[in-house]
Design an enzyme around this catalytic site. Structure first.
Site, PDB file in Angstrom:
ATOM      1  N   TYR A 201      15.915  13.275  89.513  1.00  0.00           N
ATOM      2  CA  TYR A 201      15.914  13.201  88.038  1.00  0.00           C
ATOM      3  C   TYR A 201      16.297  14.553  87.432  1.00  0.00           C
ATOM      4  CZ  TYR A 201      12.742   9.325  89.286  1.00  0.00           C
ATOM      5  OH  TYR A 201      12.153   8.205  89.826  1.00  0.00           O
TER       6      TYR A 201
ATOM      7  N   SER B 298      11.401  11.768  78.492  1.00  0.00           N
ATOM      8  CA  SER B 298      10.528  11.939  77.332  1.00  0.00           C
ATOM      9  C   SER B 298       9.049  12.096  77.680  1.00  0.00           C
ATOM     10  CB  SER B 298      10.733  10.749  76.392  1.00  0.00           C
ATOM     11  OG  SER B 298       9.726  10.675  75.442  1.00  0.00           O
ATOM     12  N   TRP B 299       8.488  11.115  78.424  1.00  0.00           N
ATOM     13  CA  TRP B 299       7.036  11.289  78.646  1.00  0.00           C
ATOM     14  C   TRP B 299       6.751  12.315  79.712  1.00  0.00           C
ATOM     15  CZ3 TRP B 299       3.230   7.072  80.802  1.00  0.00           C
ATOM     16  CH2 TRP B 299       3.738   6.442  81.939  1.00  0.00           C
ATOM     17  N   ASP B 300       7.704  12.512  80.635  1.00  0.00           N
ATOM     18  CA  ASP B 300       7.560  13.620  81.589  1.00  0.00           C
ATOM     19  C   ASP B 300       7.463  14.946  80.840  1.00  0.00           C
ATOM     20  OD1 ASP B 300       9.065  11.365  82.827  1.00  0.00           O
ATOM     21  OD2 ASP B 300       8.967  12.574  84.641  1.00  0.00           O
TER      22      ASP B 300
ATOM     23  N   ASP C 219       8.725   1.054  85.518  1.00  0.00           N
ATOM     24  CA  ASP C 219       9.957   0.272  85.655  1.00  0.00           C
ATOM     25  C   ASP C 219       9.837  -1.092  86.328  1.00  0.00           C
ATOM     26  OD1 ASP C 219      10.285   2.920  85.074  1.00  0.00           O
ATOM     27  OD2 ASP C 219      11.865   3.292  86.515  1.00  0.00           O
TER      28      ASP C 219
ATOM     29  N   ARG D  83      12.055   2.194  96.237  1.00  0.00           N
ATOM     30  CA  ARG D  83      12.705   2.154  94.913  1.00  0.00           C
ATOM     31  C   ARG D  83      12.902   0.690  94.500  1.00  0.00           C
ATOM     32  NH1 ARG D  83      13.218   6.122  91.400  1.00  0.00           N
ATOM     33  NH2 ARG D  83      15.026   5.028  90.598  1.00  0.00           N
TER      34      ARG D  83
ATOM     35  N   TYR E  46       6.893   2.025  94.734  1.00  0.00           N
ATOM     36  CA  TYR E  46       7.079   2.488  93.363  1.00  0.00           C
ATOM     37  C   TYR E  46       5.935   2.076  92.450  1.00  0.00           C
ATOM     38  CZ  TYR E  46      10.582   4.335  90.064  1.00  0.00           C
ATOM     39  OH  TYR E  46      11.283   5.086  89.146  1.00  0.00           O
TER      40      TYR E  46
ATOM     41  N   GLU F  81       6.065  12.230  93.687  1.00  0.00           N
ATOM     42  CA  GLU F  81       6.109  11.367  92.509  1.00  0.00           C
ATOM     43  C   GLU F  81       4.947  10.353  92.576  1.00  0.00           C
ATOM     44  OE1 GLU F  81       9.806   9.283  92.580  1.00  0.00           O
ATOM     45  OE2 GLU F  81       9.709   8.719  90.466  1.00  0.00           O
TER      46      GLU F  81
ATOM     47  N   GLN G  15       7.961  16.848  92.076  1.00  0.00           N
ATOM     48  CA  GLN G  15       8.049  16.146  90.793  1.00  0.00           C
ATOM     49  C   GLN G  15       7.306  16.981  89.742  1.00  0.00           C
ATOM     50  OE1 GLN G  15       9.540  13.029  90.482  1.00  0.00           O
ATOM     51  NE2 GLN G  15       8.864  12.460  88.428  1.00  0.00           N
TER      52      GLN G  15
END
Ligand code: 9WN
Length: 450
Positions: free
Chosen positions: A38, A43-45, A185, A220, A379, A423, A438
């Site tokens: 990434y 945004s929220w990260d 997701d 994923r 995930y 992550e 992450q």
């Protein structure tokens, strides 16, 4: 599956490594969510990253949110990705979104952004920055005060946009129009709504890049899931990301209880800051009104049988009762009766969730290990995400549940103690999964340790 966790680092070393991760991912005015998978700002990260950065440098934390707010759309939406001009390694990139190409009236021409949003946790970052600055010298306090003045209107506009564009009928629940907007997701929460998304024959071809980085593809989302993710973008592009048209026409539209609970909390957090710092009374009153509305909407979603909060598919009207971490949304924002809240807390800590006997660390898995949908390595279908543990930790502390907050911190540190800053983690073995280094994992650790 065999996995022998390496020894835990000392707290000092873990904190130093966390700082090093954020430093390594720092591109100057934005922090990539992760180095390879990434390489842009999410945004929220960014909000969680700012919480961690505030422990290292108040001005640098402020810069992170300033960069994000610099990409806000004309109608108040904060986009879910702000693309770094210096990185290309992510798909879908700016051209696939097409927001910066001139025919999307509300998008900034620069920086390039995506055309959807993510959960509204930014007021939490603002509050933590102000809080961190209180413990620092005069210049940090001044910088935080100035930042609050500057961020006030953009953040109120963002919350207003969510309340108006994403809950136009006043249900008290925010609609997400893409699983990516939920931040979770491929959670099994979305399996039903996604099964009804019909990918058109004219979906332009594409090549994924994520599976070149995370080479174990089972960690994923699948290709079939990706087709749907890309198809939704196509639908949005065709209405030029017009918010009203998207709400009416995109084939995935779900009222998300977790996002709604976060909006309720964020509105209260922002209103508290606004009262303390003499921001306009009319804004504060609006924020309080949204907090009440979304708190009630979350409480109103609770399944009378399981006690868990539910999402609602706007295209079919049906409640979605898959047991995922989002079911505990009312613990974040309140609004339940004492008895219902106590029962929900007992469930959170009970043997289908944090207290499940197979877990290495007692933090919430993304899906209950007792559920048929549970996948330990996949995930959002089962793994534990340290950032989610942090979010519940922070909320519990805010609600005055100090002991419970301390347990989540302790157990969260157990999960990440070897210093990979993954992550997400396999709850049954503690194996680090997905991307390493992450940013938001490092940020959570810094907040816990510093
Ligand atoms: C799509 C950055 C983001 C997080 C999300 C997480 C994942 C992106 C992806 O990574 O989503 O937005 O490509 O998988 O699900 O919560 O913000 O860390």
């Amino acid at each position: 599956r065999e996995y022998r966790p390496p020894a835990r680092l000392t707290s000092q070393l873990l904190a130093a490594r966390a700082a090093y991760v954020l430093r390594g991912n720092d591109q100057g005015v934005m922090t990539s969510a992760a180095p390879r998978l990434y390489p842009h700002m999410w945004s929220w990260d960014a909000a969680f990253v700012a919480v961690g950065l505030a422990r290292l440098s108040v001005p640098r934390a402020i810069t992170e949110i300033d960069t994000l707010l610099g990409a806000q759309w004309g109608d108040g939406m904060i986009p879910h990705i702000v693309f770094s001009p210096d990185a290309t390694g992510y798909f879908p990139g700016p051209d696939r979104w097409g927001c910066h190409l001139g025919d999307v009236a509300l998008a900034p021409p620069f920086p390039a952004t995506s055309g959807i949003c993510q959960p509204p946790v930014h007021a939490i970052a603002l509050q933590r920055i102000v809080e961190a600055a209180r413990r620092q010298g005069r210049s940090d306090r001044q910088a935080a005060g100035d930042f609050l003045e500057r961020a006030w209107r953009p953040l109120v506009a963002w919350h207003r946009w969510l309340a108006e564009a994403r809950d136009p009928h006043g249900h008290g629940r925010v609609a997400v129009l893409h699983g990516w907007e939920s931040g979770m997701d491929n959670s099994p929460r979305w399996d039903g709504p996604y099964s009804r998304v019909e990918v058109g024959p004219d979906l332009p071809p594409y090549t994924r890049k994520d599976t070149a980085v995370v080479t174990d593809a089972t960690m994923r989302p699948s290709d079939r899931e990706y087709d749907r993710y890309l198809w939704l973008i196509e639908e949005m592009r065709r209405v030029r990301y017009d918010a009203a048209a998207m709400y009416e026409t995109v084939s995935f539209a779900v009222e998300d209880v977790l996002v709604s609970a976060l909006l309720a909390v964020a509105c209260d957090v922002l209103a508290d800051l606004g009262e303390e710092r003499q921001q306009p009374a009319a804004d504060v009153a609006d924020l309080r009104g949204w907090a009440r509305r979304f708190r009630a909407g979350v409480a109103g979603s609770v399944d009378p049988v399981t006690g868990l909060a539910r999402d609602r598919d706007l295209r079919t009207g049906e409640w979605l009762s898959t047991p995922t971490i989002a079911g505990f949304a009312p613990l974040l924002c309140g609004g339940l009766s004492r008895a219902d809240e106590a029962a929900l807390l007992a469930q959170f800590e009970g043997d289908a969730w944090c207290g499940h006997p197979d877990l290495v660390a007692a933090v919430p898995p993304s899906t209950s290990p007792a559920a048929a949908d549970f996948r330990a390595r996949e995930y959002w279908r089962g793994p534990q995400w340290p950032v989610i543990a942090w979010l519940f930790h922070w909320s519990f502390a805010r609600r005055g549940w100090a002991e419970r907050a301390a347990v989540l911190r302790e157990e969260g540190l157990r999960l990440v103690g070897a210093g990979d800053f993954a992550e997400y983690y396999d709850p049954t073995t503690g194996e680090p999964l997905g991307s390493m280094q992450q940013s938001w994992t490092a940020a959570a650790v810094l907040d816990w340790l510093c």
